[in-house]
Design a protein around this motif. Structure first.
Motif, short mmCIF file in Angstrom:
data_model
loop_
_atom_site.label_atom_id
_atom_site.label_comp_id
_atom_site.label_asym_id
_atom_site.label_seq_id
_atom_site.Cartn_x
_atom_site.Cartn_y
_atom_site.Cartn_z
N UNK A 290 0.65 1.74 3.11
CA UNK A 290 1.97 1.66 2.47
C UNK A 290 1.83 1.68 0.95
N UNK A 291 0.83 0.98 0.45
CA UNK A 291 0.62 0.97 -1.00
C UNK A 291 0.32 2.37 -1.52
N UNK A 292 -0.55 3.10 -0.79
CA UNK A 292 -0.89 4.47 -1.19
C UNK A 292 0.34 5.37 -1.14
N UNK A 293 1.16 5.18 -0.13
CA UNK A 293 2.36 6.04 -0.01
C UNK A 293 3.28 5.85 -1.21
N UNK A 294 3.24 4.68 -1.81
CA UNK A 294 4.14 4.38 -2.94
C UNK A 294 3.60 4.87 -4.28
N UNK A 295 2.36 5.35 -4.30
CA UNK A 295 1.79 5.85 -5.55
C UNK A 295 2.13 7.33 -5.72
N UNK A 296 3.40 7.61 -5.87
CA UNK A 296 3.88 8.98 -5.88
C UNK A 296 3.26 9.81 -7.00
N UNK A 297 3.22 9.30 -8.22
CA UNK A 297 2.70 10.08 -9.35
C UNK A 297 1.23 10.42 -9.14
N UNK A 298 0.45 9.46 -8.65
CA UNK A 298 -0.98 9.69 -8.40
C UNK A 298 -1.15 10.72 -7.30
N UNK A 299 -0.36 10.62 -6.25
CA UNK A 299 -0.47 11.58 -5.15
C UNK A 299 -0.09 12.99 -5.59
N UNK A 300 0.94 13.09 -6.42
CA UNK A 300 1.33 14.41 -6.92
C UNK A 300 0.21 15.04 -7.75
N UNK A 301 -0.45 14.21 -8.55
CA UNK A 301 -1.56 14.71 -9.36
C UNK A 301 -2.74 15.12 -8.47
N UNK A 302 -3.01 14.31 -7.45
CA UNK A 302 -4.15 14.57 -6.57
C UNK A 302 -3.99 15.88 -5.81
N UNK A 303 -2.76 16.20 -5.46
CA UNK A 303 -2.54 17.41 -4.66
C UNK A 303 -2.97 18.68 -5.37
N UNK A 304 -3.01 18.62 -6.71
CA UNK A 304 -3.42 19.81 -7.46
C UNK A 304 -4.84 19.70 -8.02
N UNK A 305 -5.48 18.55 -7.81
CA UNK A 305 -6.82 18.32 -8.39
C UNK A 305 -7.90 18.22 -7.31
N UNK A 306 -7.61 17.52 -6.23
CA UNK A 306 -8.63 17.24 -5.23
C UNK A 306 -8.64 18.33 -4.16
#
Length: 492
Positions: A290-306
């Motif tokens: 749940x905590x990870x799901x709430x890190x929207x900005x980090x997840x958006x960045x990761x989708x284009x980096x990782x």
């Protein structure tokens, strides 16, 4: 107490408090009502005054004066300081033997503190776990009361009468002293977190790997609800997946923001698991998810980096894959329950609570969010419901398994699911689909059954850098190697 007529008073008339008050009234009790803002009291009387006998009051003193002895006051306000504030106002209004009940989601340590402080003043304080949401509060929740045995004599019949009923037995029983009721409710919520997370992981696998769209999955979950997975959460999963958004025509699940909230009980469970030394990895992973799901900005960045590094997974037999996911879901669910019950035993030893696992499982069979058919099997595995039998803290009787997974019924069930479970975890890894609870639960299962674990190396490393010592497999004693010297071993 001239004019006293009410059996119980309720202060805090938001939805949960109002529904509990109505539930008491519907079951034949006269209920005194109070709220900080009197309008809520008037609103309840206007809308639901015909549910039963109510006494509307406009002050806590008026509330207390309307109650029969021993006076029972149920608080349903926001956890934390607001509860303490109401207690402080009530203390001077009550007499020896009166009972204050906190039916909110308070932290068990707060409940322990309050119970001890009020006991010195001659008052009973009862922390009550209530599960079932707004509907349960009105129509019959699962209720987990702590506090003294003496207080349960006066309060228990009222609580049992408003609780859910499972085949003639109330889903309410005395749990244990001081904070035990709120602790058991907290662990219930931790299991609930894990239960919802594994359902979400199954949905994600069926969609991303199996290609099943939400409406098709609704049928799958309905079919699963006729198997050993039968439960309230599986039932409502089908309802949510079938729902179509009126504004867009899309599945509702596709227009809901994928950030899961939490109110704290799951986090408290994870922290307490560490405090009592209980390995509840599946429950903790559900909190972290749940905590990870709430890190929207980090997840958006990761989708284009990782990078994904995934394989193009092809499922030749979708029906077989669906069955594998079902078995993996069931096995992971069993581990979540096993971890939660293990944590209850550890807490019983830590806090001196005589928790009876069979009775707790019986309370969860109806009215609560995690109600499921398997709870009947869990209750039987731990010797059935016996509200008079409360074991010595930290003990396990001969008729109870040391771990839920060791009970013959569950050992056989999870053993049959293991091959499918491993296939699902492998496929998910290859496809890059996150399954934190499926995989953590499998690792827990494998950790339990290993003859030796790498903890021996961990202990060797601890001895090397911190002289933390170690024990040997071949003789008694505690030892230390002189790592910075001649590396001989000495007895510590």
């Amino acid at each position: 107490m001239s004019g006293a007529q009410a059996d119980i008073g309720v202060t805090g008339l938001a939805v949960m408090g109002a529904n509990l008050a109505r539930n008491f009234a519907r079951n034949g009790y006269t209920v005194a009502l109070h709220n900080r803002t009197a309008q809520k009291t008037h609103d309840l009387m206007s809308a639901h005054g015909d549910d039963g006998e109510f006494v509307a009051t406009e002050s806590l003193k008026e509330l207390v004066d309307s109650l029969k002895a021993p006076r029972r006051v149920l608080i349903m306000v926001k956890a934390g300081a607001p509860v303490d504030a109401v207690i402080d106002q009530l203390v001077d209004l009550l007499d020896d033997g009166d009972i204050i009940i906190d039916a909110g989601n308070s932290h068990y340590e707060d409940t322990r503190r309050r119970e001890a402080a009020l006991a010195e003043k001659g008052l009973h304080f009862v922390g009550v776990g209530v599960s079932g949401g707004e509907e349960g509060a009105l129509n019959g929740p699962a209720i987990m009361p702590g506090g003294s045995r003496e207080s349960y004599v006066a309060l228990g019949p009222l609580l049992e009468s408003i609780s859910a009923d499972f085949e003639g037995e109330p889903c309410c029983a005395w749990i244990g002293p001081d904070g035990a009721g709120h602790y058991v409710k907290m662990v219930h919520n931790g299991i609930e977190y894990a239960d919802m997370q594994v359902i979400g992981e199954a949905y994600d696998l069926l969609r991303q790997v199996g290609g099943l769209e939400p409406r098709e999955q609704a049928g799958v979950f309905r079919a699963w609800n006729e198997t050993e997975l039968a439960s309230y959460l599986i039932e409502i999963t089908a309802e949510v997946l079938e729902q179509v958004d009126a504004a867009t025509g899309q599945p509702l699940v596709d227009v809901i923001v994928d950030e899961a909230g939490q109110k704290g009980t799951g986090r408290w469970t994870a922290i307490s698991g560490l405090d009592v030394g209980s390995p509840i990895g599946a429950i903790a992973e559900s909190v972290f998810a749940r905590s990870l799901s709430s890190q929207r900005a980090v997840r958006d960045a990761a989708s284009s980096v990782l990078v994904s590094g995934t394989e193009n997974v092809q499922i030749a037999d979708v029906g077989a894959f669906v069955e594998d996911v079902r078995l993996a879901l069931y096995a992971s669910k069993l581990v979540s329950y096993a971890q939660g019950l293990d944590m209850l035993r550890a807490a019983a030893s830590e806090y001196g609570w005589p928790l009876d696992i069979g009775t707790i499982a019986s309370v969860w069979r109806d009215g609560c969010i995690i109600r499921a058919d398997l709870l009947d099997d869990i209750m039987r595995a731990f010797g059935g419901r016996d509200t008079t039998r409360h074991p010595e803290p930290g003990t396990t009787s001969a008729d109870q398994p040391a771990n839920l997974l060791f009970a013959p019924f569950f050992a056989e069930a999870i053993g049959a699911a293991v091959p499918a479970w491993r296939r699902v975890v492998s496929v998910a890894s290859a496809a890059g689909v996150p399954i934190p609870v499926f995989s953590s639960a499998l690792s827990y299962y494998d950790g339990l059954r290993q003859e030796r674990l790498p903890a021996a190396l961990t202990q060797g490393l601890r001895d090397y850098f911190g002289a933390h010592t170690y024990r040997r497999v071949d003789r008694e004693g505690t030892f230390h190697t002189l790592w910075s010297g001649d590396r001989t071993e000495v007895e510590a």
